[in-house]
Design a protein around this motif. Structure first.
Motif, PDB file in Angstrom:
ATOM      1  N   VAL A  43      63.335  43.763 -11.088  1.00 13.02           N
ATOM      2  CA  VAL A  43      64.424  44.682 -10.736  1.00 13.02           C
ATOM      3  C   VAL A  43      64.153  46.030 -11.382  1.00 13.02           C
ATOM      4  O   VAL A  43      63.635  46.108 -12.496  1.00 13.02           O
ATOM      5  N   GLY A  46      69.040  49.963 -13.510  1.00 17.00           N
ATOM      6  CA  GLY A  46      70.191  50.404 -12.742  1.00 17.00           C
ATOM      7  C   GLY A  46      71.311  49.407 -12.847  1.00 17.00           C
ATOM      8  O   GLY A  46      71.473  48.757 -13.871  1.00 17.00           O
ATOM      9  N   ARG A  47      72.075  49.293 -11.777  1.00 17.37           N
ATOM     10  CA  ARG A  47      73.203  48.365 -11.787  1.00 17.37           C
ATOM     11  C   ARG A  47      72.997  47.333 -10.685  1.00 17.37           C
ATOM     12  O   ARG A  47      72.579  47.669  -9.576  1.00 17.37           O
ATOM     13  N   ILE A  48      73.292  46.075 -11.008  1.00 13.16           N
ATOM     14  CA  ILE A  48      73.271  45.042  -9.977  1.00 13.16           C
ATOM     15  C   ILE A  48      74.720  44.614  -9.690  1.00 13.16           C
ATOM     16  O   ILE A  48      75.590  44.711 -10.547  1.00 13.16           O
ATOM     17  N   ALA A  49      74.936  44.189  -8.452  1.00  6.86           N
ATOM     18  CA  ALA A  49      76.220  43.596  -8.085  1.00  6.86           C
ATOM     19  C   ALA A  49      75.995  42.107  -7.880  1.00  6.86           C
ATOM     20  O   ALA A  49      75.009  41.706  -7.253  1.00  6.86           O
ATOM     21  N   VAL A  50      76.892  41.290  -8.419  1.00  5.57           N
ATOM     22  CA  VAL A  50      76.750  39.834  -8.374  1.00  5.57           C
ATOM     23  C   VAL A  50      78.046  39.214  -7.875  1.00  5.57           C
ATOM     24  O   VAL A  50      79.127  39.539  -8.373  1.00  5.57           O
ATOM     25  N   ILE A 145      72.917  38.731  -5.188  1.00  6.06           N
ATOM     26  CA  ILE A 145      72.591  39.802  -6.127  1.00  6.06           C
ATOM     27  C   ILE A 145      72.106  41.004  -5.324  1.00  6.06           C
ATOM     28  O   ILE A 145      71.249  40.862  -4.453  1.00  6.06           O
ATOM     29  N   VAL A 148      73.053  48.241  -6.782  1.00  2.00           N
ATOM     30  CA  VAL A 148      74.089  49.228  -6.487  1.00  2.00           C
ATOM     31  C   VAL A 148      73.430  50.595  -6.276  1.00  2.00           C
ATOM     32  O   VAL A 148      72.525  50.974  -7.017  1.00  2.00           O
TER      33      VAL A 148
ATOM     34  N   ALA B  39      80.802  41.470  -9.359  1.00  2.00           N
ATOM     35  CA  ALA B  39      80.694  42.180 -10.632  1.00  2.00           C
ATOM     36  C   ALA B  39      79.575  43.206 -10.545  1.00  2.00           C
ATOM     37  O   ALA B  39      78.561  42.968  -9.892  1.00  2.00           O
ATOM     38  N   LEU B  41      76.913  45.185 -12.893  1.00  2.00           N
ATOM     39  CA  LEU B  41      76.336  44.994 -14.224  1.00  2.00           C
ATOM     40  C   LEU B  41      75.121  45.888 -14.420  1.00  2.00           C
ATOM     41  O   LEU B  41      74.269  45.975 -13.540  1.00  2.00           O
ATOM     42  N   VAL B  43      71.535  46.736 -15.736  1.00  2.00           N
ATOM     43  CA  VAL B  43      70.327  46.005 -16.153  1.00  2.00           C
ATOM     44  C   VAL B  43      69.216  47.007 -16.433  1.00  2.00           C
ATOM     45  O   VAL B  43      69.095  48.015 -15.751  1.00  2.00           O
ATOM     46  N   GLY B  46      62.845  45.636 -15.330  1.00  2.00           N
ATOM     47  CA  GLY B  46      62.120  44.477 -15.817  1.00  2.00           C
ATOM     48  C   GLY B  46      62.247  43.325 -14.863  1.00  2.00           C
ATOM     49  O   GLY B  46      62.356  43.515 -13.654  1.00  2.00           O
TER      50      GLY B  46
END
Lengths: 334, 334
Positions: A43, A46-50, A145, A148, B39, B41, B43, B46
């Protein structure tokens, strides 16, 4: 291999591996699908949405889809609603002993096709088998996942007075389709679920209208429930133009016969989009040009009156408060 | 609110919100838990490790844990086995109508306590309610996300001839505890499940022995199944020193009475660690100094003979092939 699912296929040994090879890997294989107990995925920072959701819809097969397609759409759409591009999906199955393998395969095929359309890869999964009568058919839980978009921010808490409220197509199809598929009411009507993956439509909308405040898919509880959630989360009022809410004639007909309100019937391919007035036309145009959201329409706006409530303006100009949703309309809708 | 779960609590409206507030948010709340459907998040760049598992264990409460604790341990351990630090967890519940709220709360409390010990935050969830007889009690599906250590790489496919095989404690406790908890055999024995979160122990091991090749938790199917998976994935043989496999006397006793092989009984807090010989002592020392892995022992080594098989050397020096696991030993073990 027998033509039904066996307890041994849930035991984690040789028969489980065979089931995974024959049904799951065959349709869902891709370079990111792990052979270990967890997938390792690169990845960017940054930001991930879950998001996660369990799908226990009954019947598992319905006009317009099945639990496999639904389990991909529901989770992918939840991820996309946070201004994210969905990338990865996990799926966990609980299957009843004796379930026909052919039906399981149809479910997995639908997952594969929907995942391909949504641009996500299934990276990890799990299969459990419960004895007869311990689970009703097949339950699927998916987790999605996504990445964003930089700078983007959408949430149910970000609606502001003056914003325009859009719905992306006619409402209540999924709930109505499930209801009819159960054959409990003796009503014949040709209603197909709206179940669809909406990530591409959301992406196009954010390209055209980068300051969208809220995107929510109107699943369990329908558009009415989502509007109430937005009203509570954002501390705003919602004024709804009752006549502007698109409802297919066949859905309106069924609702009329059963005394149901289409605004409370589940959709699985419809979004509520809340957008600043200056970007509303751009958002609407982008949605109308995208797949599955061609029927987008403005249905109301956000106000600073009656905070926490949804007001409905009727044809003759009167206002009524849309009752807050509650109780069980229809179990196992998704 | 009634003292049992109702269908309305699965409908997505007001009663669902109340259930979430009263049970789920109350115990699992944290700054990353979303109020939206997904959500968001942060990260770093990596690699992330992602794993999902459904937990349908019967009975849901057993000596040493319950389905809530188990659902956190199982997934957190799978993530950690990929050399990752588990950070986030999602949980999806399917609950039978009429299920006691007090029991649901005990399950969620156990999840919260185990998540705290494992250092993970629950960031998103879902609650579905199925009618009586459509699901047996409570099924929980968790998905875990962790950050893979830079440079680290563990997989079932990386075992190499000469590597040392370690198990982190006595085997078969979980399977044996569930078996006894079902009361089907009329055997009285004091066996507690080994169910435990192992991320900290894995972290300490990787600090001490950074070139570990494989870490797997020996869940469904037990240590025997994991060794066969490693043998297949890595294309190697495994030579097992049968006497070196730690088995608690009470587990050995039950297995003796029922004719079961402890190597095939599920563990939920035991790892198989495959490590190059030069780092084996360091790995063993780190495990013995960590919580839940104090009983770590060398049980064999990887060979380039009999690839794809597990050979067992017995007390009198003979070798036999450990039968490849298969069939259903005990359904709904996890």
């Amino acid at each position: 291999m027998k033509d039904v699912v066996t307890l041994a296929q849930g035991a984690g040994g040789k028969q489980t591996s065979e089931l995974i090879e024959r049904i799951f890997k065959r349709h869902l294989d891709n370079p990111d699908l792990t052979a270990d107990d967890a997938a390792v995925l690169a990845v960017p920072a940054g930001r991930i949405a879950v998001s996660t959701d369990g799908f226990i819809v009954s019947p598992a097969f319905f006009p317009g889809g099945n639990v496999g397609k639904l389990s991909v759409c529901g989770t992918v759409n939840d991820v996309a609603c946070m201004s994210a591009t969905p990338l990865y999906l996990t799926c966990s199955f609980v299957i009843e002993e004796g379930y026909p393998l052919a039906d399981l395969e149809r479910i997995v095929e639908a997952m594969a096709a929907t995942a391909a359309e949504a641009g996500v890869r299934v990276v990890a999964g799990d299969t459990k088998v419960a004895g007869r009568g311990q689970v009703d058919g097949v339950f699927v839980t998916t987790t999605g996942i996504g990445l964003v978009r930089e700078g983007a921010s959408t949430s149910g808490a970000l609606a502001r007075p003056g914003d325009v409220v859009i719905v992306t197509g006619d409402v209540g199809r999924h709930g109505c389709a499930i209801l009819l598929a159960r054959d409990e009411f003796g009503i014949e009507a040709d209603v197909t679920s709206d179940c669809a993956p909406l990530a591409a439509a959301i992406g196009a909308t954010l390209d055209a209208a980068p300051h969208v405040h809220t995107i929510r898919d109107a699943t369990r509880g329908g558009v009415g429930t989502v509007l109430y959630e937005i009203a509570h989360q954002s501390g705003v009022g919602v004024e709804l133009d009752a006549e502007a809410v698109p409802v297919a004639p066949e859905v309106a007909g069924v609702c009329g016969m059963l005394g149901l309100e289409p605004l409370y019937l589940a959709c699985e391919g419809r979004l509520v989009v809340v957008v600043p007035e200056e970007e509303a036309d751009a958002a609407l145009a982008a949605l109308r040009a995208s797949s599955h959201t061609e029927g987008a329409a403005v249905i109301g706006h956000i106000t600073d009156e009656e905070r926490g409530r949804v007001l409905m303006r009727t044809q003759i100009g009167t206002q009524t408060i849309l009752p807050e949703p509650g109780n069980e309309l229809l179990p196992r809708i998704c």
